[in-house]
Motif scaffolding. Structure first.
Motif, PDB file in Angstrom:
ATOM      1  N   TRP A   1       0.827  -1.199   0.000  1.00 10.38           N
ATOM      2  CA  TRP A   1       0.000   0.000   0.000  1.00 10.38           C
ATOM      3  C   TRP A   1       0.854   1.240   0.000  1.00 10.38           C
ATOM      4  N   HIS A   2       0.339   2.261  -0.627  1.00 11.10           N
ATOM      5  CA  HIS A   2       0.933   3.592  -0.513  1.00 11.10           C
ATOM      6  C   HIS A   2      -0.177   4.475   0.015  1.00 11.10           C
ATOM      7  N   THR A   3       0.006   4.986   1.193  1.00 12.18           N
ATOM      8  CA  THR A   3      -1.012   5.816   1.818  1.00 12.18           C
ATOM      9  C   THR A   3      -0.474   7.217   1.987  1.00 12.18           C
ATOM     10  N   MET A   4      -1.265   8.184   1.560  1.00  9.14           N
ATOM     11  CA  MET A   4      -0.865   9.573   1.674  1.00  9.14           C
ATOM     12  C   MET A   4      -1.711  10.254   2.745  1.00  9.14           C
ATOM     13  N   TYR A   5      -1.041  10.917   3.645  1.00 10.15           N
ATOM     14  CA  TYR A   5      -1.676  11.674   4.716  1.00 10.15           C
ATOM     15  C   TYR A   5      -1.381  13.134   4.401  1.00 10.15           C
ATOM     16  N   VAL A   6      -2.409  13.895   4.020  1.00 11.74           N
ATOM     17  CA  VAL A   6      -2.213  15.264   3.562  1.00 11.74           C
ATOM     18  C   VAL A   6      -2.647  16.236   4.654  1.00 11.74           C
ATOM     19  N   VAL A   7      -1.746  17.182   4.967  1.00 12.99           N
ATOM     20  CA  VAL A   7      -1.993  18.163   6.026  1.00 12.99           C
ATOM     21  C   VAL A   7      -1.806  19.575   5.476  1.00 12.99           C
ATOM     22  N   PHE A   8      -2.106  20.572   6.293  1.00 11.45           N
ATOM     23  CA  PHE A   8      -2.127  21.946   5.816  1.00 11.45           C
ATOM     24  C   PHE A   8      -0.809  22.705   5.910  1.00 11.45           C
ATOM     25  N   ASN A   9       0.074  22.324   6.823  1.00 14.12           N
ATOM     26  CA  ASN A   9       1.309  23.103   6.933  1.00 14.12           C
ATOM     27  C   ASN A   9       2.490  22.209   7.307  1.00 14.12           C
ATOM     28  N   LYS A  10       3.670  22.776   7.198  1.00 13.72           N
ATOM     29  CA  LYS A  10       4.913  22.032   7.418  1.00 13.72           C
ATOM     30  C   LYS A  10       5.028  21.503   8.852  1.00 13.72           C
ATOM     31  N   SER A  11       4.553  22.264   9.810  1.00 13.01           N
ATOM     32  CA  SER A  11       4.603  21.824  11.201  1.00 13.01           C
ATOM     33  C   SER A  11       3.762  20.561  11.392  1.00 13.01           C
ATOM     34  N   MET A  12       2.563  20.554  10.827  1.00 18.08           N
ATOM     35  CA  MET A  12       1.699  19.376  10.914  1.00 18.08           C
ATOM     36  C   MET A  12       2.316  18.197  10.161  1.00 18.08           C
ATOM     37  N   GLN A  13       2.996  18.487   9.057  1.00 23.18           N
ATOM     38  CA  GLN A  13       3.640  17.441   8.273  1.00 23.18           C
ATOM     39  C   GLN A  13       4.779  16.797   9.058  1.00 23.18           C
ATOM     40  N   ALA A  14       5.568  17.611   9.736  1.00 25.73           N
ATOM     41  CA  ALA A  14       6.673  17.080  10.543  1.00 25.73           C
ATOM     42  C   ALA A  14       6.139  16.216  11.685  1.00 25.73           C
ATOM     43  N   ASP A  15       5.067  16.653  12.325  1.00 32.24           N
ATOM     44  CA  ASP A  15       4.458  15.901  13.415  1.00 32.24           C
ATOM     45  C   ASP A  15       3.901  14.566  12.902  1.00 32.24           C
ATOM     46  N   ALA A  16       3.190  14.617  11.786  1.00 34.59           N
ATOM     47  CA  ALA A  16       2.608  13.391  11.221  1.00 34.59           C
ATOM     48  C   ALA A  16       3.706  12.435  10.763  1.00 34.59           C
ATOM     49  N   SER A  17       4.757  12.954  10.162  1.00 38.10           N
ATOM     50  CA  SER A  17       5.858  12.099   9.704  1.00 38.10           C
ATOM     51  C   SER A  17       6.481  11.337  10.866  1.00 38.10           C
ATOM     52  N   GLU A  18       6.589  11.996  12.002  1.00 45.74           N
ATOM     53  CA  GLU A  18       7.127  11.333  13.201  1.00 45.74           C
ATOM     54  C   GLU A  18       6.183  10.234  13.679  1.00 45.74           C
TER      55      GLU A  18
ATOM     56  N   THR B   1       6.329   3.332   8.593  1.00 51.39           N
ATOM     57  CA  THR B   1       5.112   2.705   8.073  1.00 51.39           C
ATOM     58  C   THR B   1       4.970   3.012   6.588  1.00 51.39           C
ATOM     59  N   PHE B   2       3.869   2.576   6.012  1.00 52.93           N
ATOM     60  CA  PHE B   2       3.577   2.816   4.598  1.00 52.93           C
ATOM     61  C   PHE B   2       2.911   4.175   4.379  1.00 52.93           C
ATOM     62  N   VAL B   3       2.858   5.015   5.393  1.00 53.73           N
ATOM     63  CA  VAL B   3       2.163   6.301   5.309  1.00 53.73           C
ATOM     64  C   VAL B   3       3.144   7.405   4.937  1.00 53.73           C
ATOM     65  N   ASP B   4       2.839   8.097   3.840  1.00 55.42           N
ATOM     66  CA  ASP B   4       3.644   9.219   3.348  1.00 55.42           C
ATOM     67  C   ASP B   4       2.915  10.504   3.728  1.00 55.42           C
ATOM     68  N   CYS B   5       3.551  11.366   4.492  1.00 50.01           N
ATOM     69  CA  CYS B   5       2.928  12.602   4.962  1.00 50.01           C
ATOM     70  C   CYS B   5       3.359  13.770   4.085  1.00 50.01           C
ATOM     71  N   GLN B   6       2.406  14.499   3.551  1.00 52.52           N
ATOM     72  CA  GLN B   6       2.663  15.614   2.637  1.00 52.52           C
ATOM     73  C   GLN B   6       1.814  16.814   3.038  1.00 52.52           C
ATOM     74  N   THR B   7       2.277  18.001   2.652  1.00 55.89           N
ATOM     75  CA  THR B   7       1.419  19.181   2.764  1.00 55.89           C
ATOM     76  C   THR B   7       0.668  19.320   1.445  1.00 55.89           C
ATOM     77  N   TRP B   8      -0.458  20.042   1.485  1.00 55.37           N
ATOM     78  CA  TRP B   8      -1.201  20.296   0.249  1.00 55.37           C
ATOM     79  C   TRP B   8      -0.308  21.022  -0.753  1.00 55.37           C
ATOM     80  N   ASP B   9       0.502  21.975  -0.289  1.00 56.47           N
ATOM     81  CA  ASP B   9       1.392  22.716  -1.188  1.00 56.47           C
ATOM     82  C   ASP B   9       2.392  21.794  -1.872  1.00 56.47           C
ATOM     83  N   ALA B  10       3.005  20.886  -1.110  1.00 56.66           N
ATOM     84  CA  ALA B  10       3.980  19.957  -1.691  1.00 56.66           C
ATOM     85  C   ALA B  10       3.312  19.049  -2.716  1.00 56.66           C
ATOM     86  N   LEU B  11       2.125  18.602  -2.419  1.00 57.47           N
ATOM     87  CA  LEU B  11       1.382  17.745  -3.334  1.00 57.47           C
ATOM     88  C   LEU B  11       1.048  18.493  -4.618  1.00 57.47           C
ATOM     89  N   ALA B  12       0.581  19.722  -4.494  1.00 62.02           N
ATOM     90  CA  ALA B  12       0.256  20.537  -5.668  1.00 62.02           C
ATOM     91  C   ALA B  12       1.506  20.849  -6.486  1.00 62.02           C
TER      92      ALA B  12
END
Length: 117
Positions: free
Chosen positions: A72-89, A94-105
């Motif tokens: 599986w490739h799971t994307m967890y999309v958040v609103f800002n870099k701080s939330m992305q760093a927290d989610a990545s930790e 795991t198979f979860v890739d944490c991205q911001t909406w800006d990075a995804l766009a």
């Protein structure tokens, strides 16, 4: 942690299955997780338990109980870099890739600009 979420307390994490709501258990036990392809989107209000649900699926709450196959490739999309760093930790290893909406766009635009579209 500054809040009392059970998933953040090691003593409670071994007993996390008892802390999931009926809705969370429904998602974690869903047949959709066994489908070979597809998109599962979980939409809910802030603080409703989306991260806890994904942690249960990823097996970070109860080690060795991951519901999703390693392919599986799971994307967890958040609103800002701080939330992305927290989610990545939270989802490290795991198979979860944490991205911001800006990075995804940005990745989407770069990919399509390079394709000449």
């Amino acid at each position: 942690p500054s809040h009392s979420c059970a998933c953040c307390h090691p003593a409670a994490s071994s007993n996390m299955a008892g802390f999931l709501t009926d809705e969370q258990r429904h998602i974690v036990n869903s047949e959709l997780l066994d489908a070979p392809k597809g998109v599962i989107r979980i939409l809910a209000a802030a603080g409703s338990g989306k991260t806890t649900t994904l942690k249960a699926i990823a097996g970070t709450i109860l080690p060795g109980t991951a519901r999703a196959p390693s392919k599986w490739h799971t994307m967890y999309v958040v609103f800002n870099k701080s939330m992305q760093a927290d989610a990545s930790e939270k989802f490290r290893g795991t198979f979860v890739d944490c991205q911001t909406w800006d990075a995804l766009a940005n990745a989407y635009v770069k990919r399509h600009l390079n394709d000449g579209r």
